[in-house]
Write a protein that holds these residues in place. Sequence first.
Motif, PDB file in Angstrom:
ATOM      1  N   UNK A  85      48.960  45.280  42.472  1.00 10.59           N
ATOM      2  CA  UNK A  85      48.227  44.088  42.889  1.00 10.59           C
ATOM      3  C   UNK A  85      46.879  44.460  43.480  1.00 10.59           C
ATOM      4  N   UNK A  86      46.864  45.457  44.341  1.00  3.61           N
ATOM      5  CA  UNK A  86      45.593  45.898  44.943  1.00  3.61           C
ATOM      6  C   UNK A  86      44.628  46.383  43.874  1.00  3.61           C
ATOM      7  N   UNK A  87      45.133  47.199  42.948  1.00  2.00           N
ATOM      8  CA  UNK A  87      44.270  47.740  41.897  1.00  2.00           C
ATOM      9  C   UNK A  87      43.761  46.623  40.981  1.00  2.00           C
ATOM     10  N   UNK A  88      44.614  45.650  40.713  1.00  2.00           N
ATOM     11  CA  UNK A  88      44.223  44.523  39.858  1.00  2.00           C
ATOM     12  C   UNK A  88      43.081  43.732  40.487  1.00  2.00           C
ATOM     13  N   UNK A  89      43.226  43.382  41.757  1.00  5.54           N
ATOM     14  CA  UNK A  89      42.189  42.598  42.442  1.00  5.54           C
ATOM     15  C   UNK A  89      40.904  43.408  42.561  1.00  5.54           C
ATOM     16  N   UNK A  90      41.035  44.686  42.873  1.00  5.33           N
ATOM     17  CA  UNK A  90      39.861  45.548  42.978  1.00  5.33           C
ATOM     18  C   UNK A  90      39.157  45.675  41.618  1.00  5.33           C
ATOM     19  N   UNK A  91      39.947  45.842  40.576  1.00  6.71           N
ATOM     20  CA  UNK A  91      39.378  45.971  39.231  1.00  6.71           C
ATOM     21  C   UNK A  91      38.619  44.709  38.840  1.00  6.71           C
ATOM     22  N   UNK A  92      39.240  43.564  39.053  1.00  3.03           N
ATOM     23  CA  UNK A  92      38.590  42.293  38.707  1.00  3.03           C
ATOM     24  C   UNK A  92      37.319  42.080  39.521  1.00  3.03           C
ATOM     25  N   UNK A  93      37.349  42.486  40.771  1.00  2.00           N
ATOM     26  CA  UNK A  93      36.178  42.360  41.642  1.00  2.00           C
ATOM     27  C   UNK A  93      35.033  43.224  41.120  1.00  2.00           C
ATOM     28  N   UNK A  94      35.356  44.469  40.795  1.00  2.00           N
ATOM     29  CA  UNK A  94      34.342  45.399  40.281  1.00  2.00           C
ATOM     30  C   UNK A  94      33.740  44.882  38.979  1.00  2.00           C
ATOM     31  N   UNK A  95      34.595  44.369  38.103  1.00  2.97           N
ATOM     32  CA  UNK A  95      34.120  43.838  36.827  1.00  2.97           C
ATOM     33  C   UNK A  95      33.217  42.625  37.037  1.00  2.97           C
ATOM     34  N   UNK A  96      33.623  41.730  37.929  1.00  7.50           N
ATOM     35  CA  UNK A  96      32.841  40.512  38.160  1.00  7.50           C
ATOM     36  C   UNK A  96      31.483  40.823  38.780  1.00  7.50           C
ATOM     37  N   UNK A  97      31.457  41.779  39.707  1.00  6.41           N
ATOM     38  CA  UNK A  97      30.224  42.115  40.410  1.00  6.41           C
ATOM     39  C   UNK A  97      29.364  43.118  39.645  1.00  6.41           C
ATOM     40  N   UNK A  98      29.904  43.696  38.591  1.00  6.32           N
ATOM     41  CA  UNK A  98      29.152  44.686  37.828  1.00  6.32           C
ATOM     42  C   UNK A  98      28.908  45.966  38.603  1.00  6.32           C
ATOM     43  N   UNK A  99      29.880  46.351  39.441  1.00  6.39           N
ATOM     44  CA  UNK A  99      29.739  47.556  40.256  1.00  6.39           C
ATOM     45  C   UNK A  99      30.067  48.803  39.437  1.00  6.39           C
TER      46      UNK A  99
END
Length: 269
Positions: free
Chosen positions: A229-243
């Motif tokens: 769950x943590x990795x999923x939310x972090x991954x989606x966040x990174x993808x959305x922000x273009x980090x």
Amino acid sequence: MTKFKYEDWLMQFINDDWYIQINTSENNIIFNEVIQLHEKWLDSQDYHNFIKENQEAVAIDNLPGFLENEEVCKTDEYIKSFISGVFHLRIDGLYNIASDYVNAFNEINEHSFNAVDESGVDVAINKAFLQLSEKYYEELITVVRNTEVPDEFKYCWRDLIELVQRFNSYESREDKLDVAYQLLDYLTTTIDGFDDLSIDLTDEMIESSNNFIALLIKFEIIFDRLILLKEHIEYQYVEQKGLPDNFYRMNILDRYKEIETFKIMNEED
């Protein structure tokens, strides 16, 4: 109740988990049970109360003994009962993790003022993960300490104590983030090792040993779902922000690949 900041990503995670459960071949023997419980989830959509509302359907005290003689383990009745028990543990772990994570995140987020870490990621994502990692590993220690097991199982306690002593020396954020991963590895390795055990136990000790193994399986699922769950939310966040994509997310990437494989297989059918 405060709405979770990343509600859509959380719901995707839960629904992805159901997709995997429905398509996993080992669950074919309990397919109707899986589908019926999934339909209850589709009607509910309330991850905070889903387990409470379906306690009878998600009973987690029906996992048959791990340590049974070979003939018993080969029976369809045993196989079905064991798979059903593990499925219940997975669903119970999924929703308890989801609810606990949201509660921890919301409390942290209320005082974090949308702060980000040095990598540009919302600080509350990993802070909630660290908080729950500590909570669950303290629960695991208590369970292992208070469970009577045969002398042949005492190494489980010794190995866990060694881990805890190592954890107590951790000071950096990176080391602390690794605690859940190490505990998951400990649990998986320990549970797998029981397959190779060949010991004579009294009926009483077999029962306590089976209860102990069931508890380890429960916590293995808890840490697995927490990490995912943590990795999923972090991954989606990174993808959305273009980090920059510089995070260790092997577990969730494997899960995404598993889902894609199932989708390809279903399209071919």
